[in-house]
Design a protein around this motif. Sequence first.
Motif, PDB file in Angstrom:
ATOM      1  N   MET A 105       0.827  -1.211   0.000  1.00 54.63           N
ATOM      2  CA  MET A 105       0.000   0.000   0.000  1.00 54.63           C
ATOM      3  C   MET A 105       0.862   1.261   0.000  1.00 54.63           C
ATOM      4  SD  MET A 105      -1.685  -0.076   3.840  1.00 54.63           S
ATOM      5  CE  MET A 105      -1.982  -1.837   3.976  1.00 54.63           C
ATOM      6  N   THR A 106       2.006   1.223   0.671  1.00 49.82           N
ATOM      7  CA  THR A 106       2.863   2.409   0.732  1.00 49.82           C
ATOM      8  C   THR A 106       3.566   2.650  -0.599  1.00 49.82           C
ATOM      9  OG1 THR A 106       3.204   2.081   3.102  1.00 49.82           O
ATOM     10  CG2 THR A 106       4.776   3.493   1.957  1.00 49.82           C
ATOM     11  N   GLY A 107       4.084   1.602  -1.209  1.00 51.36           N
ATOM     12  CA  GLY A 107       4.725   1.759  -2.514  1.00 51.36           C
ATOM     13  C   GLY A 107       3.758   2.300  -3.555  1.00 51.36           C
ATOM     14  N   LEU A 108       2.562   1.752  -3.584  1.00 49.53           N
ATOM     15  CA  LEU A 108       1.554   2.225  -4.540  1.00 49.53           C
ATOM     16  C   LEU A 108       1.115   3.647  -4.203  1.00 49.53           C
ATOM     17  CD1 LEU A 108      -0.672  -0.956  -5.067  1.00 49.53           C
ATOM     18  CD2 LEU A 108       1.394  -0.242  -6.278  1.00 49.53           C
ATOM     19  N   ALA A 109       1.073   3.983  -2.917  1.00 48.83           N
ATOM     20  CA  ALA A 109       0.710   5.342  -2.513  1.00 48.83           C
ATOM     21  C   ALA A 109       1.746   6.356  -3.003  1.00 48.83           C
ATOM     22  CB  ALA A 109       0.565   5.422  -0.998  1.00 48.83           C
ATOM     23  N   CYS A 110       3.018   5.994  -2.968  1.00 49.19           N
ATOM     24  CA  CYS A 110       4.053   6.893  -3.490  1.00 49.19           C
ATOM     25  C   CYS A 110       3.812   7.203  -4.970  1.00 49.19           C
ATOM     26  CB  CYS A 110       5.438   6.272  -3.312  1.00 49.19           C
ATOM     27  SG  CYS A 110       6.025   6.197  -1.601  1.00 49.19           S
TER      28      CYS A 110
ATOM     29  N   MET B 135      -5.106   7.676   0.818  1.00 48.16           N
ATOM     30  CA  MET B 135      -5.547   7.325  -0.520  1.00 48.16           C
ATOM     31  C   MET B 135      -7.029   7.608  -0.728  1.00 48.16           C
ATOM     32  SD  MET B 135      -2.918   6.455  -2.235  1.00 48.16           S
ATOM     33  CE  MET B 135      -2.247   7.870  -1.333  1.00 48.16           C
ATOM     34  N   ASP B 136      -7.847   7.453   0.305  1.00 50.90           N
ATOM     35  CA  ASP B 136      -9.258   7.826   0.179  1.00 50.90           C
ATOM     36  C   ASP B 136      -9.400   9.329  -0.046  1.00 50.90           C
ATOM     37  OD1 ASP B 136     -10.244   5.287   0.381  1.00 50.90           O
ATOM     38  OD2 ASP B 136     -10.829   5.422   2.480  1.00 50.90           O
ATOM     39  N   THR B 137      -8.594  10.115   0.668  1.00 48.23           N
ATOM     40  CA  THR B 137      -8.611  11.565   0.486  1.00 48.23           C
ATOM     41  C   THR B 137      -8.151  11.935  -0.915  1.00 48.23           C
ATOM     42  OG1 THR B 137      -8.161  11.910   2.834  1.00 48.23           O
ATOM     43  CG2 THR B 137      -7.677  13.747   1.358  1.00 48.23           C
ATOM     44  N   LEU B 138      -7.071  11.303  -1.354  1.00 47.97           N
ATOM     45  CA  LEU B 138      -6.532  11.587  -2.685  1.00 47.97           C
ATOM     46  C   LEU B 138      -7.546  11.230  -3.767  1.00 47.97           C
ATOM     47  CD1 LEU B 138      -3.874  12.558  -4.019  1.00 47.97           C
ATOM     48  CD2 LEU B 138      -3.251  10.163  -4.274  1.00 47.97           C
TER      49      LEU B 138
END
Length: 362
Positions: free
Chosen positions: A203-208, A337-340
Amino acid sequence: MQPITFDGQPLAIEDIVALASRQAGAELGRAPEFQARIQAGADFVTRLLAEDGVIYGVTTGYGDSCTVAVPPALVAELPHHLYTYHGIGAGTLLTPEQTRAVLGARLASLCQGLSGVSLDLLRQIETLLKHDILPLIPSEGSVGASGDLTPLSYLAAVLCGEREVSVNGETLPAARALRAAGAAPLRLRPKEGLAIMNGTAVMTGLACLAFARADYLAKLATRITAMNVVASAGNAHHFDVTLFAAKPHAGQQRVAERLRADLASDTPSRNDHRLQDRYSLRCAPHVIGVLEDALPWLRSLIENELNSANDNPLIDPVEERVLHGGHFYGGHIAMAMDTLKTAVANIADLLDRQLALLVDAR
């Protein structure tokens, strides 16, 4: 390629994005202090096991089975059973870019020196990144905010020479790809299966990557808005500096400033044909500005997660303590990610309305 050093020092989102796009390579820290810190954690785990110490997921079962003791003769087998059990991913595979981001995020976390893993494990992940040996990771099957167990099981298996990888677009058995890179399959130490899998690297890698795309989108949408104002003979003065000083959201002001630069006009601050343009033009700074203002906050959440030790339990090699907690919980990334997603969807709606204005002036 310039290497990004993984040694427990803070990384930025841009580091993971550069690694994912192969604009930068990966290099494990060579400083003696860093390597000694990693080795101390692994040595403490070994010593604790020799003293009949109890560690969740190492000498016990998982989840509600934490009260079930694992016989000493089976402790070494447990990590391999763990990644085998979780090899049930489904759906499309992560792209090469996404997979590199995941490897980078996991290596960053393990390099914090609180996971009780060996230098050999870190070097094996470094080898995958250096030779672009990419585990084939299905995109579905994780339990979400409680850790990326299923997708990270594919990384654990590949480190041990199992399952399949992609090398230059070709699918190969992991063991064969490791041999070609001069590496041998690992035999995971007792804590290492849990350390690899029970965290937030996917989740962190994809968030970046999502953050970087959204940051670009904010600038692109601003430029598209300027083009649409020109194309529709709109009012360039909707973005006046005094107007936006009256509602001083910093991101909103930045968008208005960019629009003023693109639409520099010496004409009077009025439009003979229309005093006010349509919402999709006039309110563009307000819509795009929400994303602009959210990005610094989202960065702090993502980079805190990226630079954290996020497995469980943690191993403190300095005070020689095992810290049982729940750092695998990915709620901060989920919130980010929900905010984004909401902010990006609003920009998509804005641009859709701008396109409609171009093709139908009514």
